[in-house]
Design an enzyme around this catalytic site. Structure first.
Site, short mmCIF file in Angstrom:
data_model
loop_
_atom_site.label_atom_id
_atom_site.label_comp_id
_atom_site.label_asym_id
_atom_site.label_seq_id
_atom_site.Cartn_x
_atom_site.Cartn_y
_atom_site.Cartn_z
N CYS A 133 -1.90 6.59 -2.68
CA CYS A 133 -1.46 5.19 -2.58
C CYS A 133 0.03 5.12 -2.27
O CYS A 133 0.84 5.76 -2.95
CB CYS A 133 -1.75 4.49 -3.91
SG CYS A 133 -1.13 2.81 -4.00
N SER A 238 -10.44 0.97 -10.57
CA SER A 238 -10.21 1.92 -9.49
C SER A 238 -10.64 3.29 -9.98
O SER A 238 -9.88 3.99 -10.63
CB SER A 238 -8.73 1.92 -9.12
OG SER A 238 -8.39 0.65 -8.61
N ASN A 314 -7.18 4.26 3.55
CA ASN A 314 -6.14 3.90 4.51
C ASN A 314 -5.08 4.98 4.41
O ASN A 314 -4.39 5.07 3.40
CB ASN A 314 -5.52 2.54 4.16
CG ASN A 314 -6.54 1.43 4.27
OD1 ASN A 314 -7.13 1.23 5.32
ND2 ASN A 314 -6.76 0.72 3.18
N CYS A 357 -5.28 -2.13 1.58
CA CYS A 357 -5.21 -1.55 0.23
C CYS A 357 -4.45 -0.24 0.23
O CYS A 357 -4.73 0.66 1.01
CB CYS A 357 -6.62 -1.25 -0.27
SG CYS A 357 -7.34 -2.62 -1.14
#
Ligand code: SAH
Length: 392
Positions: A133, A238, A314, A357
């Site tokens: 992330c 998550s 992503n 995201c």
């Protein structure tokens, strides 16, 4: 990938100026009275704020000679637009905001045929250190105040009402805490934000509980607290791995609260609220997308009030990881469905503006030459530790 430490205690920085959205109704009435105005003016100010009215000249129900003073005292501009970026034919817009102390956060407004959703940030940066992330790799700058979080939703509601997204005027219907930060690590402010999102006018945006989603890495004590507090908002967890060995590396908080404990806490939330929770699972090629992991996840969730939302990864800058190829995605979905687990694959909006995201990482990309527009928004108190008592 460098392993980052987990950070729970947000650094203490100067508080944002006092804002109406951080105050209880009684506190707001008292603040208005201190300015020599009748207490009901607090409700008038609230109505303007939640409608996105920022210009005192438009507040014609307030006496002309008091508008400036009331606005300055209770509706200071807390969020300044640094820039907007649009994608998906004008139906997705990412906004970079500068806060009073220079901290940067992003929110993303997405229009669909039947709804409009804003993805908001609850912290500047994030301390949860998930290696895939972009925000997690940035570390934690600070908690946002309730007014700073609420202000992102208010700005989105006003943008919809004003027809700023392609498709003409509309209504903001959904809010998801899937922007920057771990919402349950900023619990009291997020709690206050939920109240404001759900409260009817003039004290809030009047959204329905099911259309508000709080997404968490799995801070078990905070999930339990949310359960006790009896709001029925949608909970998203998550997970990203069904087994502790892999999850310890993908979601480092797993070293503190294991998969089983997180699922137990989510189940308790579902029992209390009667609402299905979402399991978020970013499909990462050859990392967590193997058929045996789909089966493990299926066994973990079979018969539970849960739904799996798969997100093709992503890729973030510098990451060695990539999204799972389509055949692997399809196989993963098929195995979960065969296990009886409702499963969908998320549509990834805003990828080309790094607005999808896990792509939000405001700090690396500020162009100070861009003209900015002040939007009145909130104030708040000092950061609190995880699990600390509320400060409302
Ligand atoms: N801290 C909260 C909100 C974060 S963002 C949480 O972790 O739930 C919302 C979702 O995006 C989370 O499920 C997060 O794991 C996921 N995500 C993060 N980085 C991603 C990436 N690069 N690709 C796809 N999803 C990602």
């Amino acid at each position: 990938m460098t392993a980052l430490p987990l950070i729970f205690d947000a650094p203490r920085r100067g508080k944002p100026p006092r804002h109406l959205a951080d105050l209880t109704r009684d506190e707001a009435r008292a603040a208005v009275a201190e300015l020599g105005q009748p207490a009901f003016r607090a409700d008038q100010l609230a109505r303007h704020f939640y409608r996105g009215v920022t210009d005192p000249a438009q507040m014609t129900d307030l006496p002309a000679d008091a508008r400036e003073a009331l606005t300055q005292a209770l509706l200071p501009g807390l969020l300044t637009v640094v820039r907007h970026q649009t994608a998906d034919d004008g139906r997705t817009r990412k906004t970079l905001w500068r806060l009073h102390d220079g901290a940067l956060v992003e929110s993303v407004l997405m229009r669909y045929p039947e709804r409009a959703t804003v993805c908001i940030s609850s912290q500047a940066g994030c301390g949860m250190a998930c290696p895939f992330c972009a925000t997690g790799q940035q570390g934690l700058t600070r908690n946002l105040s309730a007014a700073e979080i609420i202000g992102q939703a208010v700005a989105a509601a006003a943008a919809m009402a004003d027809g700023e997204l392609d498709g003409g005027p509309g209504r903001l219907s959904n809010v998801v805490f899937m922007g920057m930060g771990e919402p349950l690590a900023n619990y009291p402010r997020v709690r206050k934000t939920l109240e404001a999102l759900l409260a009817p006018a003039p004290h809030g945006l009047g959204l329905s509980q099911r259309s508000v989603t709080v997404s968490t890495v799995g801070l078990v004590p905070a999930i339990r607290r949310l359960t006790e507090e009896g709001r029925n908002v949608t909970l998203a967890v998550s997970l990203h791995a069904p087994d502790d060995e892999l999850r310890d590396t993908l979601v480092p908080i797993n070293t503190r609260w294991k998969v089983g404990e997180v699922i137990d806490a989510a189940d308790a939330y579902a029992r209390k609220t009667g609402r299905r929770y979402s399991i978020e699972y970013a499909l990462i090629r050859d990392v967590n997308d193997q058929p045996f992991r789909a089966d493990l996840l299926g066994r973990l969730l079979a018969g539970k009030l849960a739904h799996v939302n798969l997100i093709p990864l992503n890729p973030t800058p510098g990451s060695k990881w990539d999204a799972s190829p389509l055949p692997a995605q399809r196989e993963f979905v098929a195995r979960l469905r065969a296990a009886g687990v409702p499963t969908t694959v998320r549509d990834t909006r805003g990828q080309d503006i790094d607005g999808a995201c896990g792509q939000l990482a405001a700090a690396d990309s500020v162009d100070l030459g861009v003209p900015s527009v002040a939007v009145p928004v909130p104030s708040v108190e000092a950061p609190v530790e995880l699990g600390a008592e509320g400060d409302e």
